[in-house]
Design a protein around this motif. Structure first.
Motif, PDB file in Angstrom:
ATOM      1  N   SER B 154      53.806 -41.715   0.310  1.00 41.05           N
ATOM      2  CA  SER B 154      54.387 -40.756   0.969  1.00 41.05           C
ATOM      3  C   SER B 154      55.516 -41.526   1.159  1.00 41.05           C
ATOM      4  N   GLY B 156      56.843 -40.756   5.276  1.00 42.74           N
ATOM      5  CA  GLY B 156      56.388 -41.107   5.879  1.00 42.74           C
ATOM      6  C   GLY B 156      55.136 -41.955   5.903  1.00 42.74           C
ATOM      7  N   GLN B 157      54.225 -41.725   5.198  1.00 42.20           N
ATOM      8  CA  GLN B 157      53.109 -43.213   4.616  1.00 42.20           C
ATOM      9  C   GLN B 157      54.061 -45.000   5.078  1.00 42.20           C
ATOM     10  N   LEU B 183      63.712 -39.474   5.171  1.00 44.70           N
ATOM     11  CA  LEU B 183      61.994 -38.095   4.535  1.00 44.70           C
ATOM     12  C   LEU B 183      62.223 -36.823   4.748  1.00 44.70           C
ATOM     13  N   LEU B 187      57.824 -34.237   6.318  1.00 50.38           N
ATOM     14  CA  LEU B 187      56.744 -35.253   7.005  1.00 50.38           C
ATOM     15  C   LEU B 187      57.340 -36.323   8.189  1.00 50.38           C
ATOM     16  N   GLU B 190      54.736 -37.016  11.390  1.00 51.59           N
ATOM     17  CA  GLU B 190      53.843 -37.773  11.456  1.00 51.59           C
ATOM     18  C   GLU B 190      54.564 -39.241  11.839  1.00 51.59           C
TER      19      GLU B 190
END
Lengths: 306, 256
Positions: B154, B156-157, B183, B187, B190
């Motif tokens: 994603s 965010g990751q 994003l 998200l 995070e």
């Protein structure tokens, strides 16, 4: 047997009656007729002389020609790749002179027939009787040689094919490099990676995904159009065949042998390309349904199980 | 505190693209351990200013000093000599940068993304680089995804992995260029959490952002930019709570 076991049934038990597709039947019948008549001709027309084909398939002269064609293709392609990379980098240079020089090269070698270039290289001695290098504009010569001794059919063929191919590969490599997002080299620069590392580790691997399909096309094209070297009497696959049928008049069977070998090599190259594309596709595949790299329709069509 | 030299000093930074000047002489000080949030409307020059700090953009005038060292040039006999690429690389290696669109290397796994520069630039062995990378990826909550390719993550990751990549160079300063603007809303949190942790650990950060909540909570200083100038600067409470400049007020009334 109930009717529902024959017809497609959806999960909710509803029966689906497929749409009629009459033209699909017409097309299938037409295709079957064409394939069938060609196959019948192959098998029953005695003029193919399949016994003669079998006899020449592994003839040492044919195999020699095959290896000459392979060597010619591989060596020309390697030189062309190195020169093409140089041309691509030159065309992306900030210096107008360097860009211009590469542009003129591409214009010249892409703009004239490779057949003409071959004959010109073969007759280079008429233009420059001796070649050498030293300090230019009247300085001492460090090394020189008679052009006639240097230009054999082999060197002329390599020069002609490689220099011509480099012009095409240069454009392919350049388009691959500019297809990589600018943010990639910015991120690499921000991390402190140098120009060479940034190009080799970050930009090139991504550019190769775009470069490999058209470059493989070029390799296959080069393999086949290397047969023009018959005009300078270099015994490649085609010319070796021509030498045989010039004496025996078994023109069609010998040309079939030649075609079989071209087809074998092109099939191998195609398989090689699929593997290469698969490796370069790491990180570009979706998790669901491994479709391989998504770079153009024709690359997908080449893939084994779709 | 006031006696120590600022870690980042910008003096009279001007930048123009063609005939259009986007920075009209910006001065800015950021002390070690501070978090400076740069806010302002799109096109006000925030990102360009940030990119001048690690020399991704060359200023047309002014000086950038990080840790007292002039970035991009050596000043001798009243002239600026362009530094060789090797020296600029060494300067950049000490300044981490996080981009709006992450710019992870798509052909490498998360772990490979993080160890690439430590191995090539710092010359760390693979095992040292991997150990550091795994530690950092654990800290940003990416321990389970070290072997994934960016495409499978994603946004965010990806951004958290990109932060770990920047931290792996052990930078003295981290630059964030709108790190949450690309994003999905759910998200954003995070990534801001990771940045909040980083700030709490004392990392010096310059953050271009539209997240006013983050600025209010985490920033030690907020600077408001408009038309290529910093027009107002101070604590979050002062700039965001009680803005004195008319442009700041009108901007904040739109975003808050």
């Amino acid at each position: 047997m109930t009717a529902t076991s024959v017809r497609p049934v959806r999960d909710d038990g509803d029966v689906v009656v497929p749409r009629r597709r009459p033209w699909r039947w017409v097309g299938s019948v037409a295709a079957a007729l064409v394939v069938g008549s060609v196959a019948v001709s192959f098998l029953t027309n005695p003029n193919y002389r399949w016994d003669v084909v079998a006899g020449y398939l592994f003839d040492p002269r044919i195999l020699d020609g095959l290896f000459t064609t392979l060597r010619l293709t591989v060596v020309s392609m390697l030189i062309a790749a190195a020169l093409g990379l140089l041309l691509a980098v030159m065309r992306l240079s900030d210096s107008r002179l360097i860009r211009g020089a590469a542009g003129v090269y591409v214009w010249l070698f892409r703009g004239t027939p490779v057949l003409v270039q071959l004959i010109l290289w073969y007759n280079l001695a008429i233009l420059v009787p001796t070649v050498g290098f030293g300090i230019p504009f009247g300085g001492p010569t460090l090394w020189s040689a008679d052009t006639n001794a240097l230009i054999t059919p082999w060197t002329a063929a390599i020069l002609g094919l490689a220099l011509n191919e480099a012009a095409y590969l240069g454009e392919i490599i350049r388009s691959g490099i500019i297809s990589v997002d600018r943010g990639q080299s910015e991120a690499a620069n921000a991390l402190g990676l140098g120009r060479v590392d940034t190009f080799r580790r970050i930009v090139l691997p991504q550019a190769l995904r775009v470069i490999v399909p058209p470059a493989s096309n070029e390799a296959i094209g080069l393999l086949k159009y290397s047969s023009v070297v018959s005009v300078i009497a270099l015994p490649d696959l085609l010319y070796s065949g021509q030498l045989i049928y010039a004496r025996t008049y078994e023109t069609i069977p010998v040309l079939i042998v030649v075609c079989i070998w071209y087809l074998v090599i092109v099939s191998l190259l195609t398989a090689l390309e699929s593997r290469l594309e698969r490796r370069l596709g790491a990180g570009f595949r979706s998790t669901v349904g491994d479709e391989g790299p998504r770079n153009g329709r024709w690359a997908r069509w080449l893939r084994p199980n779709r | 505190m006031a006696a120590t030299q600022p870690l980042v000093q910008l003096r009279g930074i001007r930048k123009r693209f063609g005939s259009h000047e986007v920075l009209h002489g910006v001065d800015l000080d950021v002390h070690a351990g501070e978090v400076l949030c740069l806010i302002g409307a799109s096109g006000s020059g925030k990102s360009t200013l940030l990119r001048c700090i690690n020399h991704l953009e060359r200023p047309n005038a002014g000086r950038v000093l990080v840790g007292g060292e002039l970035i991009g040039y050596a000043e001798r006999d009243g002239r600026l000599h362009e530094l060789p690429e090797r020296r600029i690389r060494a300067q950049r290696a000490g300044i981490g940068m996080v981009f709006q669109h992450f710019n992870l290397f798509p052909h490498m796994t998360v772990l490979e993304n993080v160890i690439e520069a430590p191995m090539r630039v710092r010359g760390y062995s693979r095992s040292t680089a991997v150990a550091t990378a795994l530690d950092l990826l654990g800290r940003v909550g990416m321990a389970a995804k070290v072997d994934a390719y960016p495409r499978h993550l994603s946004g965010g990751q990806q951004q958290r992995a990109a932060i770990a990549r920047g931290l792996a160079m052990r930078p003295q300063l981290m630059l964030f260029d709108e790190p949450t603007s690309a994003l999905d809303p759910e998200l954003v949190g995070e990534v801001l959490d990771v940045m909040r942790d980083l700030a709490a650990q004392g990392m010096t950060m310059i953050v271009v952002t539209h997240e006013m909540g983050f600025a209010r909570e985490v920033a030690s200083q907020v600077a408001f930019m408009t038309d290529g100038r910093i027009v107002e600067q101070g604590t979050p409470g002062a700039v965001l709570g009680n803005p004195t400049h008319e442009r700041t007020r009108s901007f904040l009334s739109k975003v808050l």
